[in-house]
Design a protein around this motif. Structure first.
Motif, mmCIF file in Angstrom:
data_model
loop_
_atom_site.group_PDB
_atom_site.id
_atom_site.type_symbol
_atom_site.label_atom_id
_atom_site.label_comp_id
_atom_site.label_asym_id
_atom_site.label_seq_id
_atom_site.Cartn_x
_atom_site.Cartn_y
_atom_site.Cartn_z
ATOM 1 N N ARG A 1 28.880 -1.710 1.136
ATOM 2 C CA ARG A 1 28.991 -2.627 2.273
ATOM 3 C C ARG A 1 30.298 -3.404 2.134
ATOM 4 N N ARG A 2 31.143 -3.328 3.136
ATOM 5 C CA ARG A 2 32.408 -4.058 3.099
ATOM 6 C C ARG A 2 32.149 -5.516 3.453
ATOM 7 N N VAL A 3 32.492 -6.413 2.541
ATOM 8 C CA VAL A 3 32.115 -7.824 2.717
ATOM 9 C C VAL A 3 33.313 -8.753 2.856
ATOM 10 N N GLY A 4 34.520 -8.287 2.564
ATOM 11 C CA GLY A 4 35.666 -9.179 2.665
ATOM 12 C C GLY A 4 36.970 -8.458 2.423
ATOM 13 N N GLU A 5 38.062 -9.183 2.622
ATOM 14 C CA GLU A 5 39.397 -8.666 2.365
ATOM 15 C C GLU A 5 40.201 -9.756 1.672
ATOM 16 N N LEU A 6 40.776 -9.425 0.535
ATOM 17 C CA LEU A 6 41.580 -10.377 -0.221
ATOM 18 C C LEU A 6 43.038 -10.306 0.232
ATOM 19 N N VAL B 1 52.044 -7.817 1.679
ATOM 20 C CA VAL B 1 51.299 -7.001 0.714
ATOM 21 C C VAL B 1 49.957 -6.656 1.356
ATOM 22 N N ALA B 2 49.617 -5.385 1.399
ATOM 23 C CA ALA B 2 48.366 -4.964 2.034
ATOM 24 C C ALA B 2 47.176 -5.681 1.405
ATOM 25 N N SER B 3 46.252 -6.138 2.240
ATOM 26 C CA SER B 3 45.063 -6.815 1.733
ATOM 27 C C SER B 3 44.178 -5.833 0.975
ATOM 28 N N MET B 4 43.347 -6.376 0.104
ATOM 29 C CA MET B 4 42.448 -5.556 -0.711
ATOM 30 C C MET B 4 41.016 -5.681 -0.180
ATOM 31 N N PRO B 5 40.391 -4.572 0.243
ATOM 32 C CA PRO B 5 39.007 -4.656 0.707
ATOM 33 C C PRO B 5 38.052 -4.932 -0.447
ATOM 34 N N MET B 6 37.001 -5.664 -0.167
ATOM 35 C CA MET B 6 35.974 -5.980 -1.153
ATOM 36 C C MET B 6 34.655 -5.367 -0.702
ATOM 37 N N TYR B 7 33.960 -4.697 -1.639
ATOM 38 C CA TYR B 7 32.720 -4.010 -1.322
ATOM 39 C C TYR B 7 31.597 -4.453 -2.248
ATOM 40 N N LEU B 8 30.403 -4.551 -1.689
ATOM 41 C CA LEU B 8 29.189 -4.599 -2.487
ATOM 42 C C LEU B 8 28.652 -3.178 -2.562
ATOM 43 N N VAL B 9 28.395 -2.701 -3.764
ATOM 44 C CA VAL B 9 28.002 -1.309 -3.992
ATOM 45 C C VAL B 9 26.590 -1.271 -4.553
ATOM 46 N N PHE B 10 25.774 -0.344 -4.042
ATOM 47 C CA PHE B 10 24.368 -0.226 -4.420
ATOM 48 C C PHE B 10 24.053 1.197 -4.847
ATOM 49 N N PRO B 11 23.018 1.370 -5.667
ATOM 50 C CA PRO B 11 22.555 2.736 -5.947
ATOM 51 C C PRO B 11 22.038 3.388 -4.672
ATOM 52 N N ILE C 1 26.559 -13.792 -0.651
ATOM 53 C CA ILE C 1 27.893 -13.244 -0.899
ATOM 54 C C ILE C 1 28.670 -13.158 0.409
ATOM 55 N N ASP C 2 28.003 -12.758 1.489
ATOM 56 C CA ASP C 2 28.662 -12.719 2.795
ATOM 57 C C ASP C 2 29.230 -14.098 3.146
ATOM 58 N N GLU C 3 28.453 -15.144 2.882
ATOM 59 C CA GLU C 3 28.905 -16.507 3.175
ATOM 60 C C GLU C 3 30.110 -16.877 2.322
ATOM 61 N N LEU C 4 30.076 -16.541 1.024
ATOM 62 C CA LEU C 4 31.192 -16.844 0.132
ATOM 63 C C LEU C 4 32.461 -16.116 0.581
ATOM 64 N N MET C 5 32.324 -14.843 0.929
ATOM 65 C CA MET C 5 33.487 -14.071 1.326
ATOM 66 C C MET C 5 34.042 -14.567 2.655
ATOM 67 N N ALA C 6 33.176 -15.023 3.548
ATOM 68 C CA ALA C 6 33.648 -15.567 4.820
ATOM 69 C C ALA C 6 34.510 -16.804 4.602
ATOM 70 N N ILE D 1 30.751 -3.031 8.027
ATOM 71 C CA ILE D 1 29.802 -2.174 7.330
ATOM 72 C C ILE D 1 30.414 -0.790 7.113
ATOM 73 N N LEU D 2 30.470 -0.374 5.860
ATOM 74 C CA LEU D 2 30.976 0.979 5.554
ATOM 75 C C LEU D 2 29.891 2.009 5.824
ATOM 76 N N ARG D 3 28.700 1.742 5.324
ATOM 77 C CA ARG D 3 27.543 2.571 5.590
ATOM 78 C C ARG D 3 26.347 1.653 5.727
ATOM 79 N N ALA D 4 25.503 1.927 6.671
ATOM 80 C CA ALA D 4 24.329 1.092 6.874
ATOM 81 C C ALA D 4 23.405 1.206 5.683
ATOM 82 N N MET D 5 22.784 0.084 5.346
ATOM 83 C CA MET D 5 21.867 0.094 4.217
ATOM 84 C C MET D 5 20.518 0.635 4.681
#
Length: 312
Positions: A156-161, A266-276, A292-297, A308-312
């Motif tokens: 799940r894509r949650v932010g961009e640095l 400098v291109a931003s860096m995507p941030m992801y939450l990764v799950f099994p 985490i969504d709130e923190l990244m916002a 969303i990269l892929r729906a959960m």
């Protein structure tokens, strides 16, 4: 035999690819896990796993059975949850891993707020830049930056640095201030190298301005594989570095780092939450994701609507 323990043992062996790793994450002995799977195969009269001295692979029948087992285990957890009152707080142990600078500067300082909302969640926090085996280490989720290479995981894509290029005043006094990114290829200039966890190679500094794109081939004196050590080396004047703004801003404000190439992007860096994959998203994990969504916002908001990269 306990049907739940048996199904859970089989699922963990499939996910971990190892009886030893499955036993560790289930807090059972390897012998117990092996016996549970053997009893399951005897009852079903089907070979679920191929075993060798080096690895465990699921059979075709085992893979089909695993898909149904995962759903059964998820349904059991949902049934347990449904019996609790609607106002009951999510509870239990949650295992997560995040980059060490993010843990130190953003997540840990904000933890009192999360704990106040969800006092019954016990957080096992790994703070590292290493590659985490999400399945084998039985981690509920991992936060990582950069594009993902393992398509078997759910993300799940949650932010961009936002990133910038910086150097300590001591370094610039010694080596001079580069006027153009190509100056980083000069013999007098050095970068602090950041070693990518998967490849062990130095991550390049890539910049763009008015359609011109550059990735200078720079020398380094020291290269590290940890974000906190990377920042410390830059502050010590060991070379030029590129950093997320949340890491650099406090040091820029105190004059400990100076920004470079401010007219370059400098291109931003995507941030992801990764799950099994195929893992049920529990109530405790869901509230952590929302937090985490709130923190990244606040600290690294998404630039666009494609969150969303892929729906959960």
């Amino acid at each position: 035999m306990d049907r739940f323990d048996t199904l859970q043992a089989f699922a963990r062996v499939v996910e971990a690819g190892s009886f030893t790793k499955a036993a560790q994450t289930l807090h059972m002995s390897k012998t117990t896990v092996t016996q549970l799977v053997q009893q399951l195969e005897a009852r079903l009269q089907v070979r679920l796993l191929h075993r060798t001295t080096r690895q465990v692979r699921v059979t075709a029948d085992g893979a089909a059975y695993y898909e149904r087992v995962v759903r059964v285990l998820a349904d059991l957890e949902d049934a347990d949850t449904s019996l609790a009152s609607a106002s009951a707080s999510p509870k239990g142990r949650l295992r997560v891993d995040v980059p060490s600078p993010f843990a130190r500067l953003i997540l840990v300082p904000a933890l009192p707020g999360f704990h106040a909302r969800h006092p019954e969640i016990q957080l096992d926090l790994g703070a590292s830049d290493r590659m985490v085996d999400v399945i084998g280490d039985n981690v509920d989720c991992v936060l990582r930056g950069g594009e993902l290479s393992d398509s078997s995981l759910t993300a799940r894509r949650v932010g961009e640095l936002r990133l910038g290029v910086y150097a300590a005043p001591a370094y610039l006094a010694r080596a001079g201030t580069p006027a153009h990114p190509r100056d980083l290829e000069d013999t007098q200039h050095r970068i602090v190298g950041y070693l990518r966890a998967r490849s062990g190679r130095i991550a390049p500094i890539a910049l763009e301005r008015d359609g011109e794109q550059l990735a200078p081939q720079s020398r380094y004196v020291v290269a590290v594989d940890d974000g906190n050590a990377y920042l410390a080396a830059g502050l010590a004047g060991m070379g030029i570095l590129w950093l997320p703004r949340y890491m650099a801003d406090p040091h820029v404000a105190r004059g400990e780092l100076l920004p470079l190439f401010e007219d370059w992007k400098v291109a931003s860096m995507p941030m992801y939450l990764v799950f099994p994959p195929n893992r049920h998203v529990s109530a405790k994990l869901r509230v952590f994701i929302e937090w985490i969504d709130e923190l990244m916002a606040l600290h690294a908001p998404l630039a666009g609507a494609a969150a969303i990269l892929r729906a959960m």
